[in-house]
Design an enzyme around this catalytic site. Structure first.
Site, PDB file in Angstrom:
ATOM      1  N   SER A  32      -5.952   0.791  24.449  1.00  0.00           N
ATOM      2  CA  SER A  32      -4.903   0.434  23.824  1.00  0.00           C
ATOM      3  C   SER A  32      -3.540   0.563  25.440  1.00  0.00           C
ATOM      4  O   SER A  32      -2.768   0.311  25.157  1.00  0.00           O
ATOM      5  CB  SER A  32      -4.341   0.994  22.207  1.00  0.00           C
ATOM      6  OG  SER A  32      -4.467   2.251  22.906  1.00  0.00           O
ATOM      7  N   HIS A 254       1.835   5.419  22.307  1.00  0.00           N
ATOM      8  CA  HIS A 254       1.865   4.261  23.023  1.00  0.00           C
ATOM      9  C   HIS A 254       3.186   3.818  24.180  1.00  0.00           C
ATOM     10  O   HIS A 254       4.188   4.533  23.142  1.00  0.00           O
ATOM     11  CB  HIS A 254       0.958   3.242  22.179  1.00  0.00           C
ATOM     12  CG  HIS A 254      -0.337   2.992  21.631  1.00  0.00           C
ATOM     13  ND1 HIS A 254      -0.336   3.986  20.986  1.00  0.00           N
ATOM     14  CD2 HIS A 254      -1.043   2.516  22.387  1.00  0.00           C
ATOM     15  CE1 HIS A 254      -1.530   3.430  20.863  1.00  0.00           C
ATOM     16  NE2 HIS A 254      -2.345   2.995  21.462  1.00  0.00           N
TER      17      HIS A 254
END
Length: 279
Positions: A32, A254
């Site tokens: 990811s 993230h």
């Protein structure tokens, strides 16, 4: 060769003379970190977004061929041998996207093997001002040590397989981190300052040392992220990375758009100036 670079404006790659220029093929592998999922893409196949750093890097270096097969939840085995099941079915091992004549390969892998996201959640304090003291929790410390051993094995096997498949390619291993600075904040990173510093120095610093060591072992470029984005963690007023509780369309733990842009610049700076010319 292991290379650590700083952050600044991405330099243009050396312009080849007429007749020297050839196609520049780039393949992005990873989890990811490379897919950069958002609330709009998180349930779509591998959850890749168009603003992920590989997409931005491809434009920066003027790649004539670009493919990203990065997939949320990927482990090292999904790079090398094991298909990965996602919402739209099975995805083949990512290495199948790599050709012997691929020029550039970026890899972000190991986070899921190391279980770093779940380990970091041990430090979350449910009440503002609370100190979870994960830094002194023997189960947490053992989990870190076990995770880092798994990380090294995963990255080593991934790089070995990719190098064998594309022996002449430039391989760039992308460092972890950016989410944590020297303090916690509520609710983005709801943990004590001491625990936040422990995650950054006791876990992520060791994580990146392993990435750099294994990169050198396989002749890959290591791109340091954590130490080059100081001041832009999830508690910053100008954050490039989301924390436990995100405040943008990008998912927690993230990078956001600014983070993707910064990572693309960092990687571009690390690449050989003659990338894409006949050698």
């Amino acid at each position: 060769m292991s290379v650590v670079v700083g952050l600044g404006a991405a330099p243009a790659l050396a312009a080849p003379s007429a007749g020297e220029r050839r196609s520049l093929s780039y393949v992005a592998l990873g989890d990811s970190r490379a897919a950069s999922p958002t609330t709009l893409t998180q349930f779509q196949g591998c959850s890749r977004s168009e603003t992920a750093y590989p997409n931005l890097l491809a434009k920066t270096i003027a790649a004539t061929s670009f493919r990203t097969v990065a997939c949320v939840g990927a482990r090292g085995e999904n790079i090398t041998t094991a298909p990965q099941l996602r919402f739209d079915g099975f995805h083949p091992p990512q290495i199948e996207a790599v050709r012997p004549d691929t020029d550039l390969i970026t890899i972000s892998i190991g986070a899921n093997d190391a279980n770093w996201g779940n380990l970091s959640r041990w430090c979350i304090a449910p009440i503002q001002g609370m100190d979870s003291r994960c830094r002194t929790n023997p189960f947490y410390v053992t989990g870190i040590n076990d995770g880092l051993r798994a990380l090294e094995a995963s990255v080593d096997s991934s790089l070995e397989a990719v190098r064998k498949r594309a022996p002449k390619a430039v391989i760039a291993v992308i460092g972890q981190g950016g989410y944590f600075g020297d303090r916690g904040c509520y609710p983005a990173n709801p943990a004590s300052d001491a625990d936040i510093r422990f995650i950054r120095n006791g876990f992520l610093a060791r994580y990146n040392t392993i990435l750099e060591k294994v990169s050198g072992r396989h002749g890959a470029v290591f791109v340091d992220i954590q130490n080059r984005v100081v001041g832009h963690d999830a508690c910053s007023g100008d954050k490039w990375f989301e924390g436990f509780v995100p405040t943008s369309i990008y998912l927690g733990f993230h990078q956001n758009l600014k983070g993707n842009e910064a990572m693309a610049r960092l990687i571009a700076e690390a690449l050989p100036e003659d990338l894409g010319t006949s050698r």
